[in-house]
Design a protein around this motif. Sequence first.
Motif, PDB file in Angstrom:
ATOM      1  N   LEU A   1       8.654  -3.939   4.775  1.00 55.72           N
ATOM      2  CA  LEU A   1       9.447  -2.796   4.330  1.00 55.72           C
ATOM      3  C   LEU A   1       8.535  -1.581   4.423  1.00 55.72           C
ATOM      4  O   LEU A   1       7.387  -1.631   3.957  1.00 55.72           O
ATOM      5  CB  LEU A   1       9.912  -2.968   2.883  1.00 55.72           C
ATOM      6  CG  LEU A   1      10.472  -4.332   2.466  1.00 55.72           C
ATOM      7  CD1 LEU A   1      10.803  -4.314   0.972  1.00 55.72           C
ATOM      8  CD2 LEU A   1      11.684  -4.694   3.279  1.00 55.72           C
ATOM      9  N   CYS A   2       9.021  -0.492   4.993  1.00 49.65           N
ATOM     10  CA  CYS A   2       8.128   0.665   5.153  1.00 49.65           C
ATOM     11  C   CYS A   2       8.895   1.975   5.187  1.00 49.65           C
ATOM     12  O   CYS A   2      10.075   2.020   5.544  1.00 49.65           O
ATOM     13  CB  CYS A   2       7.285   0.517   6.426  1.00 49.65           C
ATOM     14  SG  CYS A   2       8.242   0.441   7.957  1.00 49.65           S
ATOM     15  N   SER A   3       8.209   3.034   4.806  1.00 42.38           N
ATOM     16  CA  SER A   3       8.763   4.376   4.918  1.00 42.38           C
ATOM     17  C   SER A   3       8.538   4.891   6.336  1.00 42.38           C
ATOM     18  O   SER A   3       7.745   4.332   7.101  1.00 42.38           O
ATOM     19  CB  SER A   3       8.109   5.310   3.892  1.00 42.38           C
ATOM     20  OG  SER A   3       6.708   5.376   4.088  1.00 42.38           O
TER      21      SER A   3
ATOM     22  N   VAL B   1       0.853  -1.187   0.000  1.00 46.60           N
ATOM     23  CA  VAL B   1       0.000   0.000   0.000  1.00 46.60           C
ATOM     24  C   VAL B   1       0.890   1.239   0.000  1.00 46.60           C
ATOM     25  O   VAL B   1       2.018   1.208   0.493  1.00 46.60           O
ATOM     26  CB  VAL B   1      -0.924   0.067   1.238  1.00 46.60           C
ATOM     27  CG1 VAL B   1      -1.969  -1.037   1.220  1.00 46.60           C
ATOM     28  CG2 VAL B   1      -0.122   0.024   2.532  1.00 46.60           C
ATOM     29  N   THR B   2       0.384   2.314  -0.563  1.00 43.83           N
ATOM     30  CA  THR B   2       1.041   3.617  -0.450  1.00 43.83           C
ATOM     31  C   THR B   2      -0.038   4.692  -0.446  1.00 43.83           C
ATOM     32  O   THR B   2      -1.105   4.518  -1.058  1.00 43.83           O
ATOM     33  CB  THR B   2       2.058   3.850  -1.601  1.00 43.83           C
ATOM     34  OG1 THR B   2       2.840   5.010  -1.308  1.00 43.83           O
ATOM     35  CG2 THR B   2       1.366   4.001  -2.940  1.00 43.83           C
ATOM     36  N   HIS B   3       0.226   5.797   0.264  1.00 44.60           N
ATOM     37  CA  HIS B   3      -0.803   6.832   0.451  1.00 44.60           C
ATOM     38  C   HIS B   3      -0.121   8.175   0.696  1.00 44.60           C
ATOM     39  O   HIS B   3       0.959   8.234   1.298  1.00 44.60           O
ATOM     40  CB  HIS B   3      -1.688   6.464   1.652  1.00 44.60           C
ATOM     41  CG  HIS B   3      -2.971   7.216   1.733  1.00 44.60           C
ATOM     42  ND1 HIS B   3      -3.048   8.525   2.170  1.00 44.60           N
ATOM     43  CD2 HIS B   3      -4.248   6.854   1.438  1.00 44.60           C
ATOM     44  CE1 HIS B   3      -4.306   8.922   2.149  1.00 44.60           C
ATOM     45  NE2 HIS B   3      -5.051   7.928   1.693  1.00 44.60           N
ATOM     46  N   ASP B   4      -0.782   9.257   0.239  1.00 45.58           N
ATOM     47  CA  ASP B   4      -0.248  10.598   0.471  1.00 45.58           C
ATOM     48  C   ASP B   4      -0.146  10.931   1.950  1.00 45.58           C
ATOM     49  O   ASP B   4       0.688  11.758   2.352  1.00 45.58           O
ATOM     50  CB  ASP B   4      -1.154  11.653  -0.174  1.00 45.58           C
ATOM     51  CG  ASP B   4      -1.146  11.604  -1.692  1.00 45.58           C
ATOM     52  OD1 ASP B   4      -0.455  10.729  -2.255  1.00 45.58           O
ATOM     53  OD2 ASP B   4      -1.845  12.423  -2.306  1.00 45.58           O
TER      54      ASP B   4
ATOM     55  N   ALA C   1       3.923   0.690   2.755  1.00 44.44           N
ATOM     56  CA  ALA C   1       4.267  -0.580   3.403  1.00 44.44           C
ATOM     57  C   ALA C   1       4.210  -1.695   2.372  1.00 44.44           C
ATOM     58  O   ALA C   1       3.281  -1.767   1.574  1.00 44.44           O
ATOM     59  CB  ALA C   1       3.316  -0.876   4.558  1.00 44.44           C
ATOM     60  N   VAL C   2       5.215  -2.563   2.410  1.00 41.33           N
ATOM     61  CA  VAL C   2       5.251  -3.775   1.591  1.00 41.33           C
ATOM     62  C   VAL C   2       5.503  -4.942   2.534  1.00 41.33           C
ATOM     63  O   VAL C   2       6.441  -4.902   3.338  1.00 41.33           O
ATOM     64  CB  VAL C   2       6.373  -3.716   0.525  1.00 41.33           C
ATOM     65  CG1 VAL C   2       6.532  -5.067  -0.160  1.00 41.33           C
ATOM     66  CG2 VAL C   2       6.080  -2.625  -0.493  1.00 41.33           C
ATOM     67  N   ILE C   3       4.661  -5.966   2.463  1.00 40.27           N
ATOM     68  CA  ILE C   3       4.824  -7.150   3.304  1.00 40.27           C
ATOM     69  C   ILE C   3       5.036  -8.368   2.420  1.00 40.27           C
ATOM     70  O   ILE C   3       4.309  -8.574   1.450  1.00 40.27           O
ATOM     71  CB  ILE C   3       3.609  -7.354   4.230  1.00 40.27           C
ATOM     72  CG1 ILE C   3       3.568  -6.242   5.291  1.00 40.27           C
ATOM     73  CG2 ILE C   3       3.647  -8.733   4.901  1.00 40.27           C
ATOM     74  CD1 ILE C   3       2.386  -6.327   6.238  1.00 40.27           C
ATOM     75  N   VAL C   4       6.039  -9.164   2.760  1.00 42.30           N
ATOM     76  CA  VAL C   4       6.383 -10.369   2.009  1.00 42.30           C
ATOM     77  C   VAL C   4       6.372 -11.556   2.969  1.00 42.30           C
ATOM     78  O   VAL C   4       7.178 -11.616   3.898  1.00 42.30           O
ATOM     79  CB  VAL C   4       7.777 -10.260   1.356  1.00 42.30           C
ATOM     80  CG1 VAL C   4       8.055 -11.490   0.490  1.00 42.30           C
ATOM     81  CG2 VAL C   4       7.896  -8.976   0.539  1.00 42.30           C
TER      82      VAL C   4
ATOM     83  N   ARG D   1       7.699   5.516  -3.342  1.00 43.01           N
ATOM     84  CA  ARG D   1       7.518   4.546  -4.415  1.00 43.01           C
ATOM     85  C   ARG D   1       7.884   3.166  -3.883  1.00 43.01           C
ATOM     86  O   ARG D   1       8.666   3.045  -2.941  1.00 43.01           O
ATOM     87  CB  ARG D   1       8.386   4.873  -5.633  1.00 43.01           C
ATOM     88  CG  ARG D   1       8.079   6.201  -6.301  1.00 43.01           C
ATOM     89  CD  ARG D   1       6.721   6.189  -6.984  1.00 43.01           C
ATOM     90  NE  ARG D   1       6.478   7.408  -7.741  1.00 43.01           N
ATOM     91  CZ  ARG D   1       5.948   8.515  -7.251  1.00 43.01           C
ATOM     92  NH1 ARG D   1       5.615   8.576  -5.956  1.00 43.01           N
ATOM     93  NH2 ARG D   1       5.741   9.572  -8.016  1.00 43.01           N
ATOM     94  N   TYR D   2       7.325   2.119  -4.502  1.00 45.88           N
ATOM     95  CA  TYR D   2       7.698   0.770  -4.090  1.00 45.88           C
ATOM     96  C   TYR D   2       7.788  -0.131  -5.308  1.00 45.88           C
ATOM     97  O   TYR D   2       7.255   0.168  -6.371  1.00 45.88           O
ATOM     98  CB  TYR D   2       6.717   0.204  -3.060  1.00 45.88           C
ATOM     99  CG  TYR D   2       5.335  -0.091  -3.578  1.00 45.88           C
ATOM    100  CD1 TYR D   2       5.035  -1.296  -4.224  1.00 45.88           C
ATOM    101  CD2 TYR D   2       4.295   0.829  -3.408  1.00 45.88           C
ATOM    102  CE1 TYR D   2       3.759  -1.562  -4.697  1.00 45.88           C
ATOM    103  CE2 TYR D   2       3.014   0.571  -3.875  1.00 45.88           C
ATOM    104  CZ  TYR D   2       2.752  -0.631  -4.514  1.00 45.88           C
ATOM    105  OH  TYR D   2       1.486  -0.898  -4.978  1.00 45.88           O
ATOM    106  N   LEU D   3       8.477  -1.248  -5.111  1.00 45.82           N
ATOM    107  CA  LEU D   3       8.625  -2.256  -6.157  1.00 45.82           C
ATOM    108  C   LEU D   3       8.410  -3.632  -5.544  1.00 45.82           C
ATOM    109  O   LEU D   3       9.015  -3.955  -4.514  1.00 45.82           O
ATOM    110  CB  LEU D   3      10.029  -2.192  -6.780  1.00 45.82           C
ATOM    111  CG  LEU D   3      10.401  -3.319  -7.761  1.00 45.82           C
ATOM    112  CD1 LEU D   3       9.532  -3.236  -9.018  1.00 45.82           C
ATOM    113  CD2 LEU D   3      11.879  -3.228  -8.133  1.00 45.82           C
ATOM    114  N   CYS D   4       7.553  -4.426  -6.174  1.00 45.88           N
ATOM    115  CA  CYS D   4       7.342  -5.824  -5.784  1.00 45.88           C
ATOM    116  C   CYS D   4       7.620  -6.672  -7.022  1.00 45.88           C
ATOM    117  O   CYS D   4       6.819  -6.700  -7.952  1.00 45.88           O
ATOM    118  CB  CYS D   4       5.916  -6.055  -5.304  1.00 45.88           C
ATOM    119  SG  CYS D   4       5.464  -5.110  -3.828  1.00 45.88           S
TER     120      CYS D   4
END
Length: 261
Positions: A190-192, A13-16, A235-238, A26-29
């Motif tokens: 992974l998160c900002s 997910v990403t949000h302003d 946030a990216v969860i793996v 930005r994110y990459l999966c």
Amino acid sequence: MSNPKFRFETGAVTHDGCVRDHNEDRYLCAPQLGIWLVADGMGGHFGGDVAAQTIVDRVETVHRSSSAPDLRARFLDRVARANADIRTLSARNGDATIGATLAALLIHEANFSCSWCGDSRVYLLRDGALTQVSRDHTEAQELLDSGTITAEQAENWPRKNVITRAVGVYEEAEIDHVTGTLRDRDTFLLCSDGLTGHLQDDDILSMMRGKPSQAACEALLAETLARGASDNVTAVIVRCALKTVVSSDEIAGYTEEDRIP
């Protein structure tokens, strides 16, 4: 002998956020490459979002690797190229400070590497315990590590968000790494810093535990927004699940696409 492989369940997910007028995260999966990352741009309208996107665009060109060291070398090469691209952008804008923090997960077979630069974070949920794998590159963390301030002072440090490393800010990007061996059900976040600025580790653990990756990401975002989300949030969860291939025919026929759930 069995040959362990892993399937990956990814959520993102990403949000302003509630305050910023645009999103510089930005994110990459890319499970087919064994790469996941979050990049948090800095530089406002001068190009923080461009800096973060530059990292993603460069890393996407890694292609398939032959080993864990090869994957890491290819990744670092692309980050170095992104660093140069961002510095060129800065020079074109009067040497404005433009860059991006980075948190990345690299996986080849049963080997993983967590890489980071700045205060975007990598967490590992293993056997019910959440551990922060990365270590913030911030002024507050450096003072804490040197014994100049206490943990309580670091938590309330007035320059808490001052970072000491970022891709694109210096001539070379200085990346830290932690490597290890995957276990069944290992789960990475992974998160900002837009997320960790509002949520403590206990909050993160409670929202990750027992949920599919996407649902956990959405829960983390919802709670961050409920608490004011003063920055962009990503946030990216793996989640890693062991797949055991036992026959020679299966081993011969195993393809990279089998890694994708």
